[in-house]
Design an enzyme around this catalytic site. Sequence first.
Site, mmCIF file in Angstrom:
data_model
loop_
_atom_site.group_PDB
_atom_site.id
_atom_site.type_symbol
_atom_site.label_atom_id
_atom_site.label_comp_id
_atom_site.label_asym_id
_atom_site.label_seq_id
_atom_site.Cartn_x
_atom_site.Cartn_y
_atom_site.Cartn_z
ATOM 1 N N SER B 55 0.806 -1.222 0.000
ATOM 2 C CA SER B 55 0.000 0.000 0.000
ATOM 3 C C SER B 55 0.837 1.269 0.000
ATOM 4 C CB SER B 55 -0.948 0.012 1.199
ATOM 5 O OG SER B 55 -0.212 -0.034 2.391
ATOM 6 N N HIS B 95 1.653 3.662 6.968
ATOM 7 C CA HIS B 95 1.013 4.634 6.091
ATOM 8 C C HIS B 95 1.444 6.052 6.431
ATOM 9 C CE1 HIS B 95 -2.597 2.061 4.545
ATOM 10 N NE2 HIS B 95 -1.444 1.697 4.022
ATOM 11 N N ASP B 131 -7.490 6.182 5.483
ATOM 12 C CA ASP B 131 -7.541 4.927 6.236
ATOM 13 C C ASP B 131 -8.731 4.793 7.178
ATOM 14 O OD1 ASP B 131 -5.241 4.370 5.014
ATOM 15 O OD2 ASP B 131 -3.954 4.543 6.759
#
Lengths: 175, 187
Positions: B55, B95, B131
């Site tokens: 990701s 992330h 997210d």
Amino acid sequence: MHNLLSRVNNISAFLSSCMMCLMGAVALSSLLYTADPKGTLTIKSASIKENEIRYYHRKQEMGFVGFKIDADLTPLFHWNTKQLFVWLEAEYTGSDGVTNEVAVWDRIVRRKEDAYLKVNGRQQYPIKDMQKTFNGVPAFNFTLKYNLMPHVGLLTYGEAARADGIPYNSTSRHI
Amino acid sequence: MFSEELKSFRRLGFRHLLLQCLNFASVIASGLMLWKGLGLITNTESPIVVVLSGSMEPAFYRGDLLFLTNPAHERYHTGDITVYQVPGAAIPIVHRVLETHDMPATVASVDPTTPARQYLLTKGDNNNADDLALYNGLRFLERGHVVGKVRGFLPYVGYVTIAMNDFPQLKYALLGGLGLMALIQRE
């Protein structure tokens, strides 16, 4: 002592320590190379509209922005640059005293040829306040920032342009 | 190939075997000490993590090694890459921070060493949406969910652990081989 196993062991140990030294040298040498390119950022429009957030099924005010970026970031590409992550940040203090930093637009630059940014664009991520409203927010500061991501070594950050004290256009506010 | 080793093993006897076991244990113990010491200095429970998902491509691929720090007095900024784990999530996620919201310091909690309460929203570079859907019902991340901030990067090296996870036989073969070598080596 001199069987196959020990030879393989010696060679792989030597190779991996050479590799480690080389990568250490690459990582450290790129820290000596410091470039601090600057560009210009113009905010063309800034408006507030009420919109629905689908995830929560509720309406709230969102900030929209149109901007123009002219920044030559090619000096940031050196032997250890894998890619640049460039983003436009909006910073403001809400009437509740909360300091907010919000990314409104970003781009990944992977080649030196693409590193001269000439962007005439709009936000990808509308600004959403935790209070659902921007009432009492005096002004917004916009900053163009970058994150240099290396092939190996430390990640570095920098700032390429700013536009401070942008008031939101209250005429486009329809509540 | 091993007949020579076996012979010397018989000659050296039981005490030597015990000594080798002790050596092996001290190697494991010093490794553990190094890991925990690194964790203390960097203030995170796992100072080195392996990327498990795609990701964050093209920045990080599966198997890349990340070095984390998490200074207690430092706030998070947009653009920082964080590793976080929300309650109920099986694995930590790597992330980038998209939004930070710093609460004003209340009079009761004015302590210059602790940063004000901060809410975070993150997004993977390679994902289309933020997210929110990964937070198990939370609206924002907080400091307590964040394992650390990514500071350094080493490509590919972590793929060994991914390979060992995908093929457990490899793990047992490696561990068994190492243990056997430690026992029969004459040093």
